[in-house]
Every structure is written in structure tokens, then in C-alpha cells.
Scaffold this active site. Structure first.
Site, short mmCIF file in Angstrom:
data_model
loop_
_atom_site.label_atom_id
_atom_site.label_comp_id
_atom_site.label_asym_id
_atom_site.label_seq_id
_atom_site.Cartn_x
_atom_site.Cartn_y
_atom_site.Cartn_z
N ASP A 207 0.84 5.18 1.83
CA ASP A 207 0.13 5.88 2.91
C ASP A 207 -0.60 7.07 2.31
OD1 ASP A 207 1.24 4.04 4.62
OD2 ASP A 207 2.83 5.36 5.33
N ARG B 190 7.97 -8.70 15.16
CA ARG B 190 8.39 -7.37 14.74
C ARG B 190 7.40 -6.34 15.25
NH1 ARG B 190 7.58 -4.03 10.33
NH2 ARG B 190 9.40 -2.72 9.93
N HIS C 11 4.73 0.15 -0.21
CA HIS C 11 5.48 -0.65 0.76
C HIS C 11 4.62 -1.75 1.35
CE1 HIS C 11 3.72 2.82 2.87
NE2 HIS C 11 3.68 2.09 3.98
N HIS D 3 0.85 -1.20 0.00
CA HIS D 3 0.00 0.00 0.00
C HIS D 3 0.89 1.24 0.00
CE1 HIS D 3 1.16 -0.39 4.22
NE2 HIS D 3 0.94 0.92 4.33
C1 LIG Z 1 -5.04 8.26 9.20
C2 LIG Z 1 -4.93 7.03 8.76
C3 LIG Z 1 -4.01 6.56 7.69
C4 LIG Z 1 -4.25 5.06 7.67
C5 LIG Z 1 -5.68 4.96 8.06
C6 LIG Z 1 -5.70 5.89 9.27
O1 LIG Z 1 -6.99 6.09 9.66
C7 LIG Z 1 -4.95 5.33 10.45
C8 LIG Z 1 -4.18 4.12 10.04
C9 LIG Z 1 -3.42 4.33 8.75
C10 LIG Z 1 -3.10 2.99 8.12
C11 LIG Z 1 -1.85 2.30 8.71
C12 LIG Z 1 -1.67 0.96 7.99
C13 LIG Z 1 -1.76 1.09 6.47
C14 LIG Z 1 -3.00 1.93 6.08
C15 LIG Z 1 -3.21 1.94 4.57
C16 LIG Z 1 -4.16 1.41 6.89
O2 LIG Z 1 -4.93 0.52 6.59
O3 LIG Z 1 -4.22 2.09 8.09
C17 LIG Z 1 -2.85 3.32 6.67
C18 LIG Z 1 -3.95 4.35 6.34
C19 LIG Z 1 -3.53 5.29 5.22
O4 LIG Z 1 -2.42 5.84 5.23
O5 LIG Z 1 -4.33 5.47 4.31
O1 LIG Z 2 5.43 -2.01 9.92
C1 LIG Z 2 5.93 -1.35 9.04
O2 LIG Z 2 7.15 -1.31 8.84
C2 LIG Z 2 5.08 -0.54 8.09
C3 LIG Z 2 3.79 -0.10 8.69
C4 LIG Z 2 2.99 0.70 7.73
O3 LIG Z 2 3.23 0.69 6.56
C5 LIG Z 2 1.90 1.56 8.23
O4 LIG Z 2 1.57 1.50 9.43
O5 LIG Z 2 1.35 2.31 7.40
FE LIG Z 3 2.21 2.27 5.51
#
Ligand SMILES: C=C1C[C@]23C[C@@]1(O)CC[C@H]2[C@@]12CCC[C@@](C)(C(=O)O1)[C@H]2[C@@H]3C(=O)O
Ligand SMILES: O=C(O)CCC(=O)C(=O)O
Ligand SMILES: [Fe+2]
Length: 368
Positions: free
Chosen positions: A241, A306, A296, A239
Site C-alpha cells: 500500500d 470474501r 500482500h 502489492h
Molecule cells: C489512496 C489510495 C491508495 C490505493 C489507491 C487509492 O487511490 C485508493 C485505493 C487504494 C488501493 C486499494 C487496493 C490496492 C491498491 C494498490 C489499489 O490499486 O487501490 C491501493 C492503492 C495504494 O495503496 O497505492
Molecule cells: O482484501 C484484503 O484483504 C486486502 C485488500 C487490500 O490489500 C487493499 O485494499 O489494499
Molecule cells: Fe493493500
């Protein structure tokens, strides 16, 4: 349309195809719900870093830091930083807080579950609903105060956890703001180029981000337990961010991999005390595609668990992000329409990795 970050997922509840299998510790054999098809794993997850280049490591005290950051953003979309000013004790503390949380009994963690259309709390990654199989990980998301969920995790002492979270968020916010200006500086954009004030100013870009207090952020604690059959699972699926930028602390277990367009997966090795910085989709939009967001994922291993802590940094929730005026010309028309972080999170919840192209206006001239 929801306007505050915590309402971003209203209408997009997370319903993974399988209930969360929470007790990773007791699993001796992999449940089918975690076994990914080989084509979904794309390639052997333990591969990566064959030869050649590796993710840049930048010393923030280096007099050429701005130039190095610009080059890393343009060519990688990810880099590691040293001499960032975050005390090692704080990094140790947040790691310890994450470890304490994920070591709690499953029932206690489930009591602090994120609601299906909520943003904060314990659960599977939000993106799980896009995949038929579960990911080998658990997470805890914090937007705003962690008190409500911490009180469910530690009814007798929620404060210790909350204090660490607040301190970490405060330090990260300062660092993220600094990095943001270094990144903008590397694009030739100065503070004067951005007239802070109105929401939809003529500069494109950032609107009223000068009020650091309004900045939106989130903290994501991630745990990837050791796995009896790591080659068949995915820790966290590929994905980008949705942020402007993300600052990631990883413990000493490797697993994070990045992929640039047309390249293979490359491991981002844990370096003691260093932090990983990812370009997010909103910076991709702001830079009109000059700084691409980085794809990533996380792979897991048989022996080590981890932990990672991602600080997700974005603009105030109501500010519209659009390509910076200074980067726009006839030869470089704006590639993306204006969008707020809240709206973008909703778009991501609907389209996942196609979210960025869904807000794209046109193809670049050289691409025609
Ligand atoms: C603000 C945010 C970005 C995120 C969704 C969230 O609400 C909080 C978690 C973030 C995260 C972390 C893991 C990967 C990701 C794609 C997810 O499912 O939750 C990201 C979200 C994002 O960056 O879109
Ligand atoms: O665990 C990691 O190294 C990546 C986590 C991540 O990609 C995320 O929280 O958006
Ligand atoms: Fe991420």
C-alpha cells in the site's frame, strides 16, 4: 503536478486490458480473461502457512504494546490488533454496508463507476492495468464524501450508507492516529521530536501532520466472490500500500496473504474482532527503511465469498514525507527523497511495485 489526493491519477487513467466482467454470480465457467498463467500466480495460491511463524497478534492493552509493535513493524511489516476500541457493531455495520453494495445489480454498480483517471467509485483494482488478466474481485473506493456515488447506488436512500461510512472513517482516523504514534514511539520518536508547523521542517519526516483534520484517508471496500476455479485466478495481485499505514477489517473468509522478503506467502487468518495493520510505503520512507512496507495479495476460494474494508491512512496531501531526522546519521544516510502522498500515488500509478525504488537516493552502506 496535482496537489490534492483526488487528482493524483490525472494522467494515469486505468484502462484494464479487458472490460470488467461484472456479473460474477452468473459465471459457471471461468472466462479466459480471468485465467492467470501459473508463473504469474507464483505458487499455488491456496498454499501459505506451511509451518513456522505467523503474523503477530498484539493486544493494545498489553503494557508492552509499543515494544511488540516495534518488533512486528521491523520483522513483519504487518500485525493484527485486538482491544483496539472499535465497537464490534460498527465492524458488523460496515461489513453489512459492503455486502449491500456488492449485492446490487451490476447495472446499478456500474452507474457508480470510478472514472478512468478518478479516485472514487466502483471498479476494478487500480493496479489491474499492470496485469494482462483481470482479478477475481470488485471494489469501491471512497475519498472524501461518498454522497455523489451513493446517490447513484441508492437514489432513494443514500444517507444510510453515507452515515455508516462517515462513522467508520471517523473511528478509523482516531485509531490510525493512535497507531501512528505507537509506531513512531517504538522508533524512539516522540511528539517533541517533530516540530509541527512548517511543511518542510528540518526534522525530515512528517511536516504538519499535527492537524488531524488535514490527514488524508481513503476507504476501499473489496469483494472477492466465490470462484468455480480458484486455483487459476488472483483475487488481488501482490502489492504494497502507498499509505503510512492501512487498517483492514476482513470478514470470516480467509484469503489475505503476506510475503516478507525471502519468505513464502503466509495467510493472515481472520480473527473475530481483530484488525490487520499493514505498514505502507510512506512509513517505509519515514522510517528510512527500518519498517518495511509489506507485500500482500488476496487469493479466493470455491465456496465462500470474501469481504474486506481497508482504511488507507496517509499524511495531508501537500505534506512532504522524508526519512525522520532522528533516524539519520553518517552511518544511516537518508535513503529516500522527500515526496507527498499525491505525488507518490502518481509514481505508483506509473511504476507500480517499483515506485519505492524509484524514489530511493542511495543504497545502504552495509549493502555496498
Ligand atoms: C489512496 C489510495 C491508495 C490505493 C489507491 C487509492 O487511490 C485508493 C485505493 C487504494 C488501493 C486499494 C487496493 C490496492 C491498491 C494498490 C489499489 O490499486 O487501490 C491501493 C492503492 C495504494 O495503496 O497505492
Ligand atoms: O482484501 C484484503 O484483504 C486486502 C485488500 C487490500 O490489500 C487493499 O485494499 O489494499
Ligand atoms: Fe493493500
Amino acid at each position: 503536478m496535482p496537489s490534492i489526493l483526488s487528482d493524483a491519477f490525472q494522467g494515469y487513467p486505468v484502462e484494464p486490458h479487458h472490460p470488467m466482467h461484472v456479473d460474477f454470480k452468473s459465471v459457471k465457467e471461468l472466462p479466459e480473461s480471468y485465467v492467470w498463467a501459473p508463473q504469474q500466480l507464483e505458487d499455488n495460491p491456496s498454499s501459505g502457512n506451511f509451518h513456522g511463524e505467523s503474523v503477530p497478534v498484539i493486544d493494545l492493552h498489553d503494557p508492552s504494546a509499543v515494544k511488540l509493535i516495534g518488533h512486528a513493524c521491523k520483522t513483519w511489516g504487518v500485525f493484527q490488533i485486538t482491544n483496539h476500541g472499535i465497537p464490534q457493531e460498527l465492524l458488523d455495520e460496515i461489513e453489512c454496508a459492503a455486502r449491500n453494495l456488492f449485492s446490487l445489480p451490476s447495472q446499478q454498480k456500474l452507474a457508480a463507476s470510478r472514472s478512468p483517471d478518478g479516485i472514487s467509485g466502483y471498479g476494478v483494482a487500480r493496479i489491474s492495468c499492470f496485469f494482462p488478466k483481470l482479478m477475481w474481485s470488485e471494489g469501491f473506493t471512497i475519498v472524501g464524501s461518498p454522497m455523489e456515488h451513493a446517490s447513484r447506488l441508492w437514489p432513494h436512500d443514500p444517507r444510510t450508507f453515507c452515515d455508516t461510512i462517515e462513522e467508520y472513517k471517523k473511528e478509523m482516523k482516531g485509531l490510525a492516529g493512535r497507531l501512528m504514534w505507537l509506531m513512531l514511539g517504538s522508533l524512539g520518536v516522540t511528539e517533541e521530536d517533530i516540530i509541527w508547523g512548517s511543511n518542510n521542517n528540518n526534522n525530515g519526516g512528517l511536516g504538519d501532520c499535527s492537524k488531524v483534520d488535514d490527514i488524508c484517508d481513503a476507504l476501499q471496500l473489496n469483494h472477492y466472490p466465490a470462484c468455480p476455479d480458484p486455483e487459476r485466478v488472483m483475487g488481488l495481485a501482490a502489492h504494497t500500500d502507498s499509505t503510512l499505514l492501512t487498517i483492514l477489517h476482513q470478514n470470516n473468509a480467509s484469503g489475505l496473504q503476506v510475503q516478507r522478503e525471502g519468505d513464502c506467502w503466509r495467510t493472515v487468518p481472520p480473527l473475530a474482532g481483530a484488525l490487520v495493520v499493514n505498514v505502507g510505503d510512506l512509513l517505509h520512507i519515514l522510517s528510512n527503511g527500518l519498517y518495511p512496507s509489506i507485500l500482500h495479495r488476496v487469493v479466493v476460494n470455491r465456496t465462500n465469498h470474501r469481504l474486506s474494508v481497508a482504511y488507507l491512512y496517509g499524511p495531508p496531501s501537500r505534506v512532504e514525507i522524508s526519512p525522520l531526522k532522528k533516524l539519520i546519521s553518517t552511518a544511516h544516510p537518508p535513503l529516500y527523497r522527500p515526496i507527498t502522498w499525491t505525488e507518490y500515488l502518481g509514481t505508483k500509478a506509473k511504476h507500480f511495485n517499483r515506485a519505492l525504488s524509484s524514489v530511493r537516493l542511495c543504497v545502504p552502506i552495509q549493502g555496498l
